[in-house]
Write an enzyme that holds these catalytic residues in place. Structure first.
Site, PDB file in Angstrom:
ATOM      1  CB  CYS A 129      -0.823  -0.100   1.328  1.00 41.95           C
ATOM      2  SG  CYS A 129      -1.786   1.621   1.442  1.00 41.95           S
ATOM      3  N   GLY A 243       4.002 -16.689  -8.315  1.00 40.23           N
ATOM      4  CA  GLY A 243       4.128 -15.936  -9.489  1.00 40.23           C
ATOM      5  C   GLY A 243       3.988 -16.842 -10.714  1.00 40.23           C
TER       6      GLY A 243
HETATM    7  C1  LIG Z   1      -7.352 -10.437  -9.165  1.00 40.38           C
HETATM    8  C2  LIG Z   1      -6.368 -10.496  -8.193  1.00 40.38           C
HETATM    9  C3  LIG Z   1      -6.327 -10.024  -6.915  1.00 40.38           C
HETATM   10  C4  LIG Z   1      -5.244 -10.038  -5.859  1.00 40.38           C
HETATM   11  N1  LIG Z   1      -5.611  -9.613  -4.740  1.00 40.38           N
HETATM   12  C5  LIG Z   1      -4.522  -9.744  -3.823  1.00 40.38           C
HETATM   13  C6  LIG Z   1      -4.708  -9.144  -2.489  1.00 40.38           C
HETATM   14  O1  LIG Z   1      -5.676  -8.862  -2.121  1.00 40.38           O
HETATM   15  N2  LIG Z   1      -3.793  -9.241  -1.563  1.00 40.38           N
HETATM   16  C7  LIG Z   1      -2.513  -9.809  -1.963  1.00 40.38           C
HETATM   17  O2  LIG Z   1      -1.675  -9.695  -1.106  1.00 40.38           O
HETATM   18  N3  LIG Z   1      -2.317 -10.005  -3.244  1.00 40.38           N
HETATM   19  C8  LIG Z   1      -3.176 -10.086  -4.250  1.00 40.38           C
HETATM   20  N4  LIG Z   1      -2.974 -10.215  -5.460  1.00 40.38           N
HETATM   21  C9  LIG Z   1      -1.647 -11.009  -6.028  1.00 40.38           C
HETATM   22  C10 LIG Z   1      -1.756 -12.685  -5.870  1.00 40.38           C
HETATM   23  O3  LIG Z   1      -1.828 -12.913  -4.592  1.00 40.38           O
HETATM   24  C11 LIG Z   1      -0.251 -12.912  -6.301  1.00 40.38           C
HETATM   25  O4  LIG Z   1       0.742 -12.574  -5.560  1.00 40.38           O
HETATM   26  C12 LIG Z   1       0.116 -12.497  -7.751  1.00 40.38           C
HETATM   27  O5  LIG Z   1      -1.059 -12.593  -8.703  1.00 40.38           O
HETATM   28  C13 LIG Z   1       1.202 -13.349  -8.400  1.00 40.38           C
HETATM   29  O6  LIG Z   1       0.774 -14.822  -8.562  1.00 40.38           O
HETATM   30  P1  LIG Z   1       0.188 -15.205  -9.912  1.00 40.38           P
HETATM   31  O7  LIG Z   1       1.088 -15.127 -11.291  1.00 40.38           O
HETATM   32  O8  LIG Z   1       0.196 -16.682  -9.402  1.00 40.38           O
HETATM   33  O9  LIG Z   1      -1.063 -14.813 -10.165  1.00 40.38           O
HETATM   34  C14 LIG Z   1      -4.076 -10.363  -6.415  1.00 40.38           C
HETATM   35  C15 LIG Z   1      -3.753 -11.060  -7.772  1.00 40.38           C
HETATM   36  C16 LIG Z   1      -4.957 -10.665  -8.647  1.00 40.38           C
HETATM   37  C17 LIG Z   1      -4.949 -11.528  -9.948  1.00 40.38           C
END
Ligand SMILES: Cc1cc2nc3c(=O)[nH]c(=O)nc-3n(C[C@H](O)[C@H](O)[C@H](O)COP(=O)(O)O)c2cc1C
Ligand SMILES: Cc1cc2nc3c(=O)[nH]c(=O)nc-3n(C[C@H](O)[C@H](O)[C@H](O)COP(=O)(O)OP(=O)(O)OC[C@H]3O[C@@H](n4cnc5c(N)ncnc54)[C@H](O)[C@@H]3O)c2cc1C
Ligand code: FES
Lengths: 305, 261
Positions: A129, A243
């Site tokens: 944030c 990721g």
């Molecule tokens: C739609 C969406 C909402 C997310 N909301 C949060 C959140 O509320 N808090 C957080 O720490 N990460 C949030 N993330 C990040 C994911 O938890 C993760 O760290 C990131 O997407 C990378 O992983 P991935 O490539 O497997 O998606 C969000 C990601 C997406 C796509």
């Protein structure tokens, strides 16, 4: 093969968790699989007060990835505790709360609300944030702030495991990892999304109302692996890899680099039952490549001398 | 509430709709039906062909348009990358499908029910007409831009009272708006139900007249979706109180006076 993982007092029956913001409060996925097949799941980011999040459009698809600027829309921590948690199978699977606040005190307050909740196995601290009080620098980009927030959460978290989730949008991830460890984090998780943008040449507008958004999905995996590799070498506390994981092979790449466990995010959108079978697939793949165990395989990356 | 699930199903048929030069832009996709209890008109499915691998990550949402015990049929307009690649599928190809998702249109068998479709918005109404217990109480109005044979209009006009208008020139729009106004006003006077699916400007017009004439009206939203199950919060719209709600689970059908368009 024994797929259990146990680190910093957090027990997972297998190394697969689902990432915050991509798995709702868990219940959304209950029609598609048995939640208790997961090692754990991280709930959508929670703030003290409900938040409406950012205006639409908030999501865009990109090559092998997606952008999101949801803006931590959530019904507030009280709602989670009273309306979601009681319906979750938290005795059988680790439920992890993801915390979002805009200053260290507020983070501490949130941790205090959850500290006494038996159903919460761990707190994951989202330090991305922008810190309004300190003049617009994101917490996650300032090592001193990461340490302060971690300390504040640790102080109020009782005996709960505290996992600090790091942002890749920094010059030196090792410095941030050390700052969280010094602040008392029990583990680290990384990466959160990469800062990105998409525009439309016809309408001449950004594709996301918020203009700048977070990139996730297979497109970010090389960056995530590199960050996890550097973090594992920078600190002694366990690291959870996140990721772009979209297969058992992807997940094992993070384990090979030294991650204790993984979180699956965007791949939950490929199909809602994606994460449920992943641990079994990892186990089968470990056997196929001749690894003796998950523990033997973990961190066994052969680096050039 | 019917049971939802996610399955790999086979493509049974891909058939272009329409004889015009736009053929191929509109098509029907028939898929094996998984072991569902049933589905209600207005509900949708997310589909994702296996052949996409990791090029495109999200499934695409489509209204359930028609079906029987063994299959479901979607009526699709190719508008972009995903829908164009769906148009290229062949029988036997594997598609991941999850659903049936979302809520459905109100069914009040004995009430005069006006169906307002803008273009591809006709898709859910095919199922609505097929499943309605008293089709004699239904009437349908279709506003379209492309040749009429692109839509399953003939099929519907055999069962219910149908009207259509083409928007070929900008001036046609005024006639369409006037017609909508008249239809909604009349139906409201009869205590009827008005159901609408189409592009956002079309739905906004319907919403405006519904407010003006106190018509009981529902609109079906087509927001961009990633998960379809209420988890990502990417598809939200504002409800009557100004709160962001998920279109995929709280909709796609909303009462017109309880949603911001
Ligand atoms: C739609 C969406 C909402 C997310 N909301 C949060 C959140 O509320 N808090 C957080 O720490 N990460 C949030 N993330 C990040 C994911 O938890 C993760 O760290 C990131 O997407 C990378 O992983 P991935 O490539 O497997 O998606 C969000 C990601 C997406 C796509
Ligand atoms: C509940 C629901 C039911 C739907 N039912 C049908 C249906 O029965 N038949 C049908 O043909 N389509 C339907 N749609 C719209 C369909 O999902 C989109 O057309 C499709 O996702 C576009 O994918 P694409 O990859 O081809 O487009 P993209 O390459 O992503 O975009 C191409 C163009 O399509 C527009 N577009 C993208 N997503 C949507 C969307 N969700 N709605 C409207 N326009 C969009 C974009 O603005 C852009 O101009 C429905 C959508 C929803 C949410
Ligand atoms: S599409 Fe994910 S919440 Fe609706």
């Amino acid at each position: 093969m024994d797929m259990q993982v146990n680190f910093g007092g957090l027990f997972l029956k297998n190394p697969v968790m689902t990432a915050s913001g991509t798995f709702g409060f868990g219940l959304e996925f209950a029609p598609y699989g048995d939640l208790t097949r997961l090692g754990g799941f991280v709930a959508k980011g929670l703030s003290l007060k409900p938040r409406e999040g950012n205006p639409m459009p908030r999501i865009a698809e990109t090559p092998c990835g997606m952008l999101n600027a949801i803006g931590i829309q959530n019904p507030g921590v009280e709602y989670f505790v009273t309306k979601a948690l009681p319906y979750l199978p938290w005795r059988e699977v680790a439920v992890i709360a993801n915390l979002y606040a805009c200053d260290a005190e507020e983070f501490g307050e949130l941790a205090g609300v959850l500290a006494g909740e038996e159903g919460v196995a761990a707190l994951e601290v989202n330090v991305s944030c922008p810190n309004v009080k300190e003049g617009g620098v994101a917490f996650g980009q300032d090592p001193a702030q990461i340490a302060r927030v971690t300390e504040a959460v640790k102080k109020k978290a009782g005996n709960k495991h505290v996992m600090v989730k790091l942002s890749p949008n920094v010059t030196d991830i090792a410095v941030c990892a050390r700052a969280a460890a010094e602040g008392g984090a029990d583990s680290l998780s990384l990466i959160n999304t990469l800062s990105g943008m998409a525009v439309d040449i016809r309408s001449r507008r950004p594709r996301i109302a918020n203009v700048i958004a977070g990139l996730s999905g297979p497109a970010v995996k090389p960056v995530a692996l590199r960050c996890v590799h550097q973090a594992v070498r920078a600190v002694d506390i366990p690291v959870v890899g996140i990721g772009g994981i979209a297969s058992a092979e992807d997940a094992l790449e993070f384990i090979l680099v030294g991650a204790q466990a993984v979180q699956v995010g965007t791949a939950n959108f490929l199909r809602p039952d994606f994460a449920f079978g992943l641990a079994d697939e990892m186990e089968a793949l470990l056997s196929e490549i001749g690894a003796a165990s998950l523990d033997e395989f973990r961190g066994s990356l052969q680096l050039p001398l | 509430m019917s049971l939802r699930n996610c399955r790999s199903v086979k493509v049974l048929k891909v058939s272009p709709v329409g004889q015009s030069k736009t053929a191929g832009e509109f098509f029907e996709l028939t898929l094996e039906r998984p072991d569902w209890d049933g589905w209600k008109p207005g509900q949708f499915v997310m589909i994702r062909p296996s052949s996409w691998e990791l090029d495109m990550l999200w499934g695409r949402p489509f209204s359930l348009s028609s079906g029987d015990d063994d299959s479901v049929t979607l009526f699709i307009q190719a508008v972009g990358r995903g829908t164009r690649r769906i148009a290229e599928l062949s029988p036997g190809d594997a598609v991941t499908m999850w659903g049936p998702l979302g809520n459905s249109f109100a069914v009040e068998p004995d009430v005069p029910t006006l169906l307002l479709a803008g273009g591809i918005g006709i898709a859910p109404f095919r199922g609505y007409v097929e499943q309605h217990p008293r089709p004699e109480n239904l009437s349908l109005f279709l506003a379209h831009r492309l040749p009429l044979d692109c839509y399953p209009y003939d099929l519907l006009s055999r069962t219910v009272d149908c009207r259509c208008m083409i928007e070929a020139e900008p001036s046609d729009l005024d006639c369409i708006i006037d017609t909508l106004r008249g239809l909604i006003e009349d139906n409201a006077k009869r205590g009827g139900l008005t159901l609408c699916c189409g592009p956002t400007p079309f739905m906004r017009t319907v919403q405006r007249f519904a407010r003006e004439y106190g018509a009981r009206a529902q609109v079906s939203l087509e927001n961009r979706m990633a998960c379809g199950v209420g988890a990502c919060l990417g598809c939200v719209t504002r409800d009557g109180e100004g709160h962001h709600v998920q279109v995929c689970t709280r909709g796609p059908v909303f009462w017109a006076d309880k949603v911001e368009l």
